[in-house]
Design a protein around this motif. Structure first.
Motif, short mmCIF file in Angstrom:
data_model
loop_
_atom_site.label_atom_id
_atom_site.label_comp_id
_atom_site.label_asym_id
_atom_site.label_seq_id
_atom_site.Cartn_x
_atom_site.Cartn_y
_atom_site.Cartn_z
N PHE A 54 0.89 -1.28 0.03
CA PHE A 54 0.00 -0.12 -0.08
C PHE A 54 0.75 1.39 -0.01
O PHE A 54 0.57 2.33 -0.72
N HIS A 55 1.75 1.57 0.87
CA HIS A 55 2.78 2.36 0.85
C HIS A 55 3.48 2.72 -0.31
O HIS A 55 3.46 3.92 -0.87
N MET A 56 4.11 1.66 -0.88
CA MET A 56 4.72 1.87 -2.18
C MET A 56 4.26 2.23 -3.40
O MET A 56 4.23 3.15 -4.01
N ARG A 57 2.64 1.63 -3.37
CA ARG A 57 1.77 1.89 -4.61
C ARG A 57 0.98 3.46 -4.36
O ARG A 57 1.11 4.09 -5.36
N PHE A 186 -1.21 24.06 -6.89
CA PHE A 186 -1.46 24.16 -8.51
C PHE A 186 -2.55 23.36 -8.63
O PHE A 186 -3.05 22.33 -7.71
N PRO A 187 -3.34 23.19 -9.64
CA PRO A 187 -4.52 22.47 -10.03
C PRO A 187 -4.02 21.04 -9.90
O PRO A 187 -3.22 20.78 -10.85
N ILE A 188 -4.84 20.32 -9.14
CA ILE A 188 -4.45 18.68 -8.93
C ILE A 188 -5.96 18.18 -8.99
O ILE A 188 -6.84 18.42 -8.30
N ASP A 189 -5.85 17.08 -9.82
CA ASP A 189 -7.05 16.10 -9.96
C ASP A 189 -6.61 14.76 -9.94
O ASP A 189 -6.17 14.29 -11.15
N ILE A 190 -6.46 13.80 -8.82
CA ILE A 190 -5.99 12.63 -8.79
C ILE A 190 -7.05 11.61 -8.39
O ILE A 190 -7.95 11.67 -7.54
N ASP A 191 -7.34 10.57 -9.38
CA ASP A 191 -8.01 9.61 -9.03
C ASP A 191 -7.36 8.67 -7.81
O ASP A 191 -6.41 7.74 -8.32
N ARG A 197 -3.43 0.54 -10.48
CA ARG A 197 -3.61 0.85 -11.78
C ARG A 197 -2.27 1.15 -12.45
O ARG A 197 -1.54 1.94 -11.88
N ARG A 198 -1.93 0.39 -13.68
CA ARG A 198 -0.50 0.77 -14.14
C ARG A 198 -0.67 1.60 -15.25
O ARG A 198 -1.67 1.90 -15.77
N GLY A 199 0.47 2.55 -15.46
CA GLY A 199 0.49 3.31 -16.77
C GLY A 199 -0.07 4.76 -16.03
O GLY A 199 -0.63 5.04 -15.10
N PRO A 200 0.27 5.81 -16.97
CA PRO A 200 -0.30 7.00 -16.49
C PRO A 200 -1.61 7.40 -16.28
O PRO A 200 -2.46 6.53 -17.13
N GLN A 201 -2.26 8.24 -15.62
CA GLN A 201 -3.55 8.49 -15.19
C GLN A 201 -3.98 9.62 -15.88
O GLN A 201 -3.28 10.63 -16.29
#
Length: 202
Positions: A54-57, A186-191, A197-201
């Motif tokens: 969990f910590h790493m991800r 700054f504007p931040i929107d993180i799922d 999930r792998r790869g860019p979001q």
């Protein structure tokens, strides 16, 4: 004299023995055989336990997401130390800094005036430090933004704080469960559900 004895280490076990008054921030660059991610809090060395998935991800998600979204005047670091004073040198999990804070490839630490945001992902062994000692020290050093991240049902929950400059303490500004959406620093929107999930979001 052996290097171990010169730095107060026992030759057989190589465990640090602090000098009178405790260690200093500069000592972290000189002491041999320290485990990775050793921190200095009030002159005492703090060793980090093995991290969970969990910590790493969570660190990976926030590090890559902030790096992808940061404007050019900012930079993003992962697990890099900040010297808050002679007896305190902490290593946040993720940091946002002014772009000009990078002074060369051999630098081993940042200064608090260069740091805009620090993020701590709480582990079982770090609960008291991440909830109390570290945010107090970050606030006293004048770092404007602090996030504490905790696990709930396998997902990160982000507790967001902003510095009250009059009291040099943090005021809570929000708790975010599935989506972290902010306009500061700054504007931040993180799922936040994208932790596995792998790869860019997007």
């Amino acid at each position: 004299m052996s290097a171990a004895r010169e730095y107060g280490l026992d030759d057989e076990y190589a465990w640090p023995r602090p000098p009178a008054g405790g260690w200093t921030a500069d000592d972290l660059d000189e002491l041999p055989n320290l485990p990775p991610h050793t921190e200095l809090i009030d002159g005492s060395l703090v060793f980090v336990s093995p991290q969970t998935t969990f910590h790493m991800r969570t660190v990976r998600l926030l590090d890559t997401s902030l790096f992808d979204r940061a404007p050019d005047e900012f930079d993003v670091y992962r697990e890099f130390t900040v010297t808050l004073g002679d007896r305190n040198r902490l290593e946040p999990d993720v940091l946002v800094t002014r772009a000009g804070a990078d002074t060369g490839p051999k630098r081993t630490r940042l200064l608090p005036e260069d740091v805009i945001l620090v993020v701590e992902v709480v582990s079982e062994e770090s609960v008291e430090r991440d909830r109390d000692a570290k945010p107090r020290k970050y606030a006293q050093a004048g770092i404007r933004h602090f996030w504490r991240v905790e696990e709930s049902d396998g997902l990160p929950v982000v507790y967001v704080y902003e510095l009250d400059p009059a009291t040099r303490s943090y005021a809570p500004t929000g708790i975010f469960h599935k989506q972290l959406k902010l306009d500061r620093p700054f504007p931040i929107d993180i799922d936040l559900t994208a932790i596995d999930r792998r790869g860019p979001q997007a």
